[in-house]
Design a protein around this motif. Structure first.
Motif, mmCIF file in Angstrom:
data_model
loop_
_atom_site.group_PDB
_atom_site.id
_atom_site.type_symbol
_atom_site.label_atom_id
_atom_site.label_comp_id
_atom_site.label_asym_id
_atom_site.label_seq_id
_atom_site.Cartn_x
_atom_site.Cartn_y
_atom_site.Cartn_z
ATOM 1 N N GLN A 65 0.826 -1.209 0.000
ATOM 2 C CA GLN A 65 0.000 0.000 0.000
ATOM 3 C C GLN A 65 0.861 1.259 0.000
ATOM 4 N N LEU A 66 1.934 1.237 0.778
ATOM 5 C CA LEU A 66 2.856 2.379 0.811
ATOM 6 C C LEU A 66 3.462 2.631 -0.563
ATOM 7 N N ALA A 93 -5.983 4.206 -4.411
ATOM 8 C CA ALA A 93 -5.136 3.011 -4.279
ATOM 9 C C ALA A 93 -5.949 1.722 -4.400
ATOM 10 N N LYS A 94 -5.587 0.871 -5.347
ATOM 11 C CA LYS A 94 -6.295 -0.395 -5.569
ATOM 12 C C LYS A 94 -5.935 -1.438 -4.511
ATOM 13 N N SER A 95 -4.791 -1.255 -3.876
ATOM 14 C CA SER A 95 -4.350 -2.234 -2.871
ATOM 15 C C SER A 95 -5.067 -2.066 -1.531
ATOM 16 N N ILE A 96 -5.807 -0.966 -1.384
ATOM 17 C CA ILE A 96 -6.559 -0.734 -0.143
ATOM 18 C C ILE A 96 -8.008 -1.146 -0.370
ATOM 19 N N ALA A 114 3.732 5.914 -5.536
ATOM 20 C CA ALA A 114 3.667 5.955 -7.003
ATOM 21 C C ALA A 114 2.547 6.887 -7.469
ATOM 22 N N LEU A 115 1.387 6.805 -6.820
ATOM 23 C CA LEU A 115 0.242 7.644 -7.188
ATOM 24 C C LEU A 115 0.488 9.122 -6.900
ATOM 25 N N SER A 116 1.300 9.395 -5.882
ATOM 26 C CA SER A 116 1.527 10.790 -5.470
ATOM 27 C C SER A 116 2.222 11.621 -6.547
#
Length: 385
Positions: free
Chosen positions: A170-171, A295-298, A176-178
């Motif tokens: 998630q981190l 975030a897709k991982s959340i 990456a998204l930021s």
């Protein structure tokens, strides 16, 4: 007797000289004069006749209050004023000079006063102030009624849930998204500073360019629980520092050459108006919230969950970044005392809550201990033979 008296006089003299050296002659002289005045007043007015007005004067001029940090002084003075106003209202008196100390420090009265506050932390602070006040103003009464007062000023805390931390996947996705979007470089730097130092958002937004020491890998910050003029140093890792420098070089390229050094160093690192004023805490919270939503991982159920202080809450917020910093430091083998210093916690107990997040690892560690191994039992049987 003369030698003993001379020895005591010498010790007192040395003590006064030490105080003068540390606090200055005027401050020490003022305190001594206040002590003499208060002592004379106490002789004129027995303790059982002391009014709340007298108690207020004694407390605010006491060594106990004088030695508190400035922030604690302001808090305790506010608590004192609230207590006095409450006493006037409850006892239907126009002035605190007509209220006896003993009227408001009966255990039952104190229990009812503290009971009106719902928040456990507020209750705890009020109780701490009341103990400090009574021990200073009327220590004999406090010692006499200590057991009853202890019960009256007792606060029960509900065991809070362990703080929520991001997983490593998630981190990685959040970082990456930021980078994406019009403020990508700024948001990327914000996340890296938070992840790379573990500082609070309140410290981040007040960070100025002059607060960064690239050689020592440190940030001079304003930290919770400390006076504003007290210098607190936080460490930051090299990777986060490198990304922060890239952001500064890009964002403040014009200022590095056009501004005087002192003026440049006074610019806020994260700002909407070229460093004149800091970015708001709310703005940083929105940045993190939007990244969490993308975030897709959340899991979706976590994204939809509202912020809650209830046990078992899965809510992710900006403070989760700080929790993640602590948790993965523990996981990598950094001892809790070092982590406490990295987080600038005033008390080790504040850091110990992160141990709950590693409970499964602690269980695994105890099972892997040599004394939990079957081979140890075999060895024991061999010795017994």
């Amino acid at each position: 007797m003369t030698i003993e008296r001379e020895s005591k006089t010498k010790k007192i003299s040395e003590g006064i000289e030490s105080l003068i050296f540390e606090y200055g002659l005027d401050n020490v002289q003022s305190i001594i004069e206040q002590k003499i005045t208060l002592s004379e007043k106490k002789e004129e007015n027995p303790k059982n006749e002391l009014s709340l007005a007298d108690g207020k004067t004694i407390y605010l001029k006491s060594d106990t209050f004088f030695m508190l940090k400035e922030t604690s002084q302001k808090t305790y003075q506010s608590d004192l004023n609230h207590f006095l106003e409450n006493a006037k209202t409850r006892l239907k008196k126009k002035s605190i000079s007509t209220i006896s100390i003993l009227d408001v420090f009966a255990p039952r009265y104190l229990k009812e006063y503290v009971g009106q506050f719902n928040n456990s932390y507020t209750k705890a602070r009020k109780c701490a102030f009341l103990r400090s006040f009574l021990q200073t103003v009327y220590p004999e009464y406090y010692e006499e009624k200590k057991a009853h007062l202890k019960r009256a000023l007792k606060v029960s805390f509900k065991k809070s849930s362990a703080p929520k931390a991001f997983s490593k996947i998630q981190l990685a996705e959040l970082i990456a998204l930021s980078k994406l979007g019009p403020n990508g470089m700024r948001n990327h730097a914000i996340l890296w500073v938070l992840f790379g130092s573990g500082i609070r958002i309140s410290s981040l937004i007040h960070l100025k360019i002059g607060d960064i020491n690239f050689k020592k890998q440190s940030l001079r910050i304003i930290a919770k629980g400390y006076d504003e003029d007290e210098e607190i140093i936080a460490k930051i890792n090299k990777l986060a520092l490198m990304i922060l420098k890239e952001y500064l070089d890009f964002t403040y390229e014009y200022a590095q050459f056009d501004m005087p050094k002192e003026e440049y160093n006074n610019l806020y690192v994260f700002s909407k108006d070229g460093g004149v004023s800091p970015l708001s805490a709310r703005a940083v919270q929105i940045v993190v919230k939007n990244l969490v939503l993308k975030a897709k991982s959340i899991p979706e159920y976590i994204k939809k969950e509202k912020r809650s202080k209830k046990r078992g809450s899965n809510h992710f917020g900006p403070h989760s970044i700080r929790h993640s910093f602590a948790v993965y430091a523990l996981e990598s083998g950094v001892d809790i005392y070092t982590i406490s210093r990295l987080l600038n916690h005033a008390s080790l107990s504040s850091t110990e809550k992160y141990l709950d997040l590693l409970d499964h690892q602690l269980k695994s560690a105890i099972e892997n201990h040599p004394f939990a191994n079957k081979e140890f039992i075999k060895l024991q049987n061999t010795v017994n033979k």
